[in-house]
Design a protein around this motif. Structure first.
Motif, mmCIF file in Angstrom:
data_model
loop_
_atom_site.group_PDB
_atom_site.id
_atom_site.type_symbol
_atom_site.label_atom_id
_atom_site.label_comp_id
_atom_site.label_asym_id
_atom_site.label_seq_id
_atom_site.Cartn_x
_atom_site.Cartn_y
_atom_site.Cartn_z
ATOM 1 N N SER A 270 -13.575 -49.962 -27.274
ATOM 2 C CA SER A 270 -12.468 -50.395 -28.343
ATOM 3 C C SER A 270 -12.993 -50.375 -29.997
ATOM 4 C CB SER A 270 -11.980 -51.705 -27.794
ATOM 5 O OG SER A 270 -11.126 -52.455 -28.693
ATOM 6 N N TYR A 271 -14.208 -50.900 -29.761
ATOM 7 C CA TYR A 271 -14.885 -51.175 -31.192
ATOM 8 C C TYR A 271 -15.034 -49.612 -31.749
ATOM 9 C CZ TYR A 271 -15.588 -55.878 -31.261
ATOM 10 O OH TYR A 271 -15.290 -57.496 -31.221
ATOM 11 N N ALA B 85 -11.874 -48.054 -32.622
ATOM 12 C CA ALA B 85 -11.400 -48.633 -34.086
ATOM 13 C C ALA B 85 -12.170 -48.224 -35.285
ATOM 14 C CB ALA B 85 -11.616 -50.008 -34.004
ATOM 15 N N GLY B 86 -13.472 -48.190 -35.253
ATOM 16 C CA GLY B 86 -14.323 -47.571 -36.232
ATOM 17 C C GLY B 86 -13.993 -46.186 -36.412
ATOM 18 N N ILE C 44 -10.457 -46.031 -38.263
ATOM 19 C CA ILE C 44 -10.298 -46.650 -39.649
ATOM 20 C C ILE C 44 -11.080 -45.726 -40.573
ATOM 21 C CG2 ILE C 44 -11.266 -48.447 -41.281
ATOM 22 C CD1 ILE C 44 -9.909 -50.412 -39.649
ATOM 23 N N TYR C 45 -12.492 -45.523 -40.302
ATOM 24 C CA TYR C 45 -13.114 -44.635 -41.531
ATOM 25 C C TYR C 45 -12.820 -43.148 -41.484
ATOM 26 C CZ TYR C 45 -15.135 -48.992 -42.797
ATOM 27 O OH TYR C 45 -15.112 -50.303 -42.857
ATOM 28 N N LEU D 121 -22.174 -53.112 -35.331
ATOM 29 C CA LEU D 121 -21.265 -54.347 -34.975
ATOM 30 C C LEU D 121 -21.666 -54.706 -33.486
ATOM 31 C CD1 LEU D 121 -19.025 -56.458 -35.866
ATOM 32 C CD2 LEU D 121 -17.371 -54.928 -35.204
ATOM 33 N N PRO E 131 -12.545 -54.872 -40.841
ATOM 34 C CA PRO E 131 -11.219 -54.021 -40.541
ATOM 35 C C PRO E 131 -11.613 -53.463 -38.939
ATOM 36 C CG PRO E 131 -11.973 -53.125 -42.640
ATOM 37 C CD PRO E 131 -13.074 -54.231 -42.126
ATOM 38 N N ILE E 132 -12.828 -53.026 -38.667
ATOM 39 C CA ILE E 132 -13.002 -52.654 -37.261
ATOM 40 C C ILE E 132 -12.540 -53.697 -36.430
ATOM 41 C CG2 ILE E 132 -14.672 -51.687 -35.660
ATOM 42 C CD1 ILE E 132 -15.982 -50.485 -37.940
ATOM 43 N N GLU E 133 -13.242 -54.919 -36.726
ATOM 44 C CA GLU E 133 -12.771 -56.005 -35.612
ATOM 45 C C GLU E 133 -11.290 -56.218 -35.780
ATOM 46 O OE1 GLU E 133 -14.170 -58.170 -33.870
ATOM 47 O OE2 GLU E 133 -16.688 -58.395 -34.418
ATOM 48 N N LEU F 273 -8.662 -54.010 -36.074
ATOM 49 C CA LEU F 273 -8.070 -52.928 -35.247
ATOM 50 C C LEU F 273 -8.532 -52.885 -34.085
ATOM 51 C CD1 LEU F 273 -6.195 -50.434 -36.168
ATOM 52 C CD2 LEU F 273 -8.357 -49.034 -35.935
ATOM 53 N N SER F 274 -9.818 -53.284 -33.566
ATOM 54 C CA SER F 274 -10.333 -53.319 -32.360
ATOM 55 C C SER F 274 -9.539 -54.348 -31.488
ATOM 56 C CB SER F 274 -11.612 -53.435 -32.324
ATOM 57 O OG SER F 274 -12.259 -53.683 -30.922
ATOM 58 N N ASN F 275 -9.477 -55.655 -31.957
ATOM 59 C CA ASN F 275 -8.856 -56.680 -31.223
ATOM 60 C C ASN F 275 -7.255 -56.567 -30.915
ATOM 61 O OD1 ASN F 275 -11.162 -58.397 -30.241
ATOM 62 N ND2 ASN F 275 -11.462 -58.405 -32.314
ATOM 63 N N ILE G 135 -6.118 -51.836 -30.823
ATOM 64 C CA ILE G 135 -6.839 -51.098 -29.621
ATOM 65 C C ILE G 135 -6.763 -51.948 -28.178
ATOM 66 C CG2 ILE G 135 -8.625 -49.415 -29.208
ATOM 67 C CD1 ILE G 135 -8.600 -48.651 -31.722
ATOM 68 N N ALA G 136 -7.329 -53.206 -28.101
ATOM 69 C CA ALA G 136 -7.397 -53.744 -27.288
ATOM 70 C C ALA G 136 -6.120 -53.775 -26.162
ATOM 71 C CB ALA G 136 -7.811 -55.063 -27.133
ATOM 72 N N ARG H 132 -5.536 -47.909 -19.522
ATOM 73 C CA ARG H 132 -6.457 -47.851 -18.501
ATOM 74 C C ARG H 132 -5.992 -47.965 -17.222
ATOM 75 N NH1 ARG H 132 -9.839 -51.775 -20.255
ATOM 76 N NH2 ARG H 132 -11.166 -50.188 -21.118
ATOM 77 N N MET I 130 -10.375 -62.331 -19.809
ATOM 78 C CA MET I 130 -11.445 -62.293 -20.809
ATOM 79 C C MET I 130 -10.704 -62.709 -22.131
ATOM 80 S SD MET I 130 -13.764 -58.976 -21.498
ATOM 81 C CE MET I 130 -13.254 -58.141 -23.138
#
Lengths: 71, 264
Positions: free
Chosen positions: A24-25, A28-29, A32-33, A64, B171-173, B175-177, B180-181, B188, B254
């Motif tokens: 997921s990270y 996301a990375g 975004i970039y 990260l 921004p990554i955190e 978007l990810s949380n 995307i999560a 899945r 989780m």
């Protein structure tokens, strides 16, 4: 059950949340970039920022994850 | 389509297409929403309710029969799904996690039960509804237990990083949380069930076609392979169906655990 059966399973928890957060990270990375690079490319009429952005996103995501879950 | 039928005469094997396999007609003509997945989803809910009702309506101290089986299931969910992520809060969330695990497992296992033979979660709407519910719960719990500002601060600014790097990583955190999560949570389960159903349908079509519909000396061994692969993949699918139900409940646990306590 009793208290002593509830072993501290923090290691397992950390491992599991790391393992399930990494994709997921990374996504996301890259999003975004890579997305930012793509927009820059559109704006400046170039084609270099999109791949640079994707690689930068991956590098930052890995960093990260390493700082959050690595020792 | 016409050109295809010319190239693909009646006596050639045609692999099942996703449209044939997943775009099913309504069971009662005219009632468009009532299709096989809907029926199986409702049936799964009734089965799960009935199973636990039979097990725990009048529980015995020394469990027997259905209660025994249900207790094994409960222990599995508690020890493998709830406790690793929720710790001392595990028992409060067992109702949700147990229902979630057994509902998804019943949905999935419908894929290999004769005559049902359709994994409900291979229509993305079903896992999406569950994933969105968990997502709403996750954000609600996070805001409630860490405060509206604290929740986003804890999520987007994990401690222990050099200050300037937050501009790049927050921004990554985020978007990810938050985006995307929940998406991967639903996809899945959906993708595994979709692909598994395609595989099973393909191999059983190979077996059926080459052994029953169109038996030829050269085709027969392929048909045998198809039947053998169907059996192997049915066993494999049952494992995947269990694993995906477990993962779905585990990720829900989780996310809930992450909202209850800020990451350290």
């Amino acid at each position: 059950m009793s208290e002593q059966e509830r072993r501290p399973e923090d290691d397992g928890q950390d491992f599991a949340s790391a393992a399930w957060s990494i994709p997921s990270y990374l996504l996301a990375g890259m999003a975004i970039y890579g997305g930012g690079g793509w927009l820059l490319d559109r704006w400046l009429d170039t084609s270099a920022f999109f791949p640079i952005g994707i690689v930068l996103g991956i590098v930052l995501s890995v960093y990260l994850v390493y700082r959050k879950y690595g020792r | 389509m016409n050109a295809l039928t010319v190239l693909n005469p009646q006596d050639q094997f045609k692999a099942p297409t996703p449209d044939e396999l997943f775009n099913l007609p309504p069971i009662i003509p005219g009632v468009d929403w009532f299709t096989k997945p809907v029926l199986l989803a409702l049936l799964s809910a009734v089965i799960v309710i009935g199973f636990f009702w039979a097990a725990f309506a009048s529980p015995k101290i020394v469990p027997r029969g259905v209660q025994n089986a249900a207790e094994v299931g409960y222990m599995f969910v508690r020890d493998q799904v709830a406790r690793p992520f929720l710790g001392k809060d595990a028992d409060r969330w067992m109702g949700l996690l147990l229902s979630l695990f057994f509902l998804v497992f019943a949905w999935n296992i419908m894929g290999v039960i004769p005559f049902a033979q359709f994994p409900v979660a291979s229509h993305i709407a079903f896992p999406a509804v569950l994933a969105i519910s968990i997502y709403v719960l996750k954000v609600y719990l996070g805001v409630r237990h860490q405060g509206p500002i604290g929740y986003f601060k804890n999520m987007m600014f994990p401690p222990g990083l050099p200050k300037p790097i937050y501009i790049l990583l927050s921004p990554i955190e985020f978007l990810s949380n938050l985006i995307i999560a929940p998406f991967t949570h639903a996809v899945r389960l959906f993708a595994n069930m979709f692909a598994g159903h395609m595989l099973l349908a393909f191999f059983s079509m190979v077996g059926f076609w080459f052994l029953f519909e169109h038996l030829t000396p050269l085709g027969a061994p392929i048909g045998v392979i198809g039947v053998v692969m169907t059996i192997i993949f049915t066993a494999f699918e049952m494992f995947i169906q269990f694993l995906q139900a477990f993962l779905f409940a585990m990720l829900a646990s989780m996310y809930i655990g992450g909202s209850l306590h800020a990451e350290h």
